[in-house]
Design a protein around this motif. Sequence first.
Motif, PDB file in Angstrom:
ATOM      1  N   SER A  15       0.816  -1.207   0.000  1.00  0.00           N
ATOM      2  CA  SER A  15       0.000   0.000   0.000  1.00  0.00           C
ATOM      3  C   SER A  15       0.852   1.261   0.000  1.00  0.00           C
ATOM      4  CB  SER A  15      -0.927   0.026   1.220  1.00  0.00           C
ATOM      5  OG  SER A  15      -0.192   0.264   2.399  1.00  0.00           O
ATOM      6  N   SER A  58      -1.186  -0.629  -8.767  1.00  0.00           N
ATOM      7  CA  SER A  58      -2.561  -1.061  -8.523  1.00  0.00           C
ATOM      8  C   SER A  58      -3.317   0.187  -8.089  1.00  0.00           C
ATOM      9  CB  SER A  58      -2.603  -2.134  -7.423  1.00  0.00           C
ATOM     10  OG  SER A  58      -3.926  -2.547  -7.184  1.00  0.00           O
ATOM     11  N   ILE A 109      -4.613   1.519  -4.644  1.00  0.00           N
ATOM     12  CA  ILE A 109      -4.191   0.576  -3.595  1.00  0.00           C
ATOM     13  C   ILE A 109      -2.703   0.726  -3.287  1.00  0.00           C
ATOM     14  CG2 ILE A 109      -4.068  -1.838  -2.898  1.00  0.00           C
ATOM     15  CD1 ILE A 109      -6.378  -2.419  -4.791  1.00  0.00           C
TER      16      ILE A 109
END
Length: 223
Positions: A170, A213, A216
Amino acid sequence: MKILLVEDNARLSELIKEALVHDGFVVDHAPSFANAHDMIQHFQYNLVLLDLTLPDGDGLDIIKYLTKNKSPPPILVMTARAGLDDRIKGLNLGADDYLVKPFATEELIARCRALLRRPGNVLGTILTIGNIELNSATRDVFINTKRANIPPKELALLEHLMRHAGQIVSREHLEASLYTSQKDVSPNALEATISRLRKWLKSNNCTPTLHTSHGIGYVLIPE
């Protein structure tokens, strides 16, 4: 890797931090007992460099606090207390090494690397993904067995992604690992470092690729 430097001497702290950052480490600086105690409660560190004589407390109490944890980070004491009794007391409380001031920063870094190489360290020393090999103790990076140069911030990011290869990491986790707690992170700081690392991977013909991503985080994939 992230290091907590507990030292009240501003000039010495600046010199140590500069040397460590140049070697690829992320460094938080705590100039007092209270600052150190607060940082230890809120952040995780791979290594603690500790001065015993602090303006508002005794560094030995920080050792006691750290070693109460199930998996405490290695602790390197650096102090002007040269007496044998002081060294024995610190080591018996759980310190891993002891360096008497004054010392050369080169010796300090060598001792840091030695502590991070110890078998008991939960972090692996040699990381490999695709044609990249990273020695987290010596801060050396090899591509197809040939040494490659990489800037400190990109090195710190690469190491973190290699430790989580194939997993999405993250944005928040990366920011906490890459940037010091004393400075606000600019909105695009991480993206800028990601961009530079992508360019480095491409220019050095690395086989792993760095993917985003959206919303994310980021993932390093061996290909």
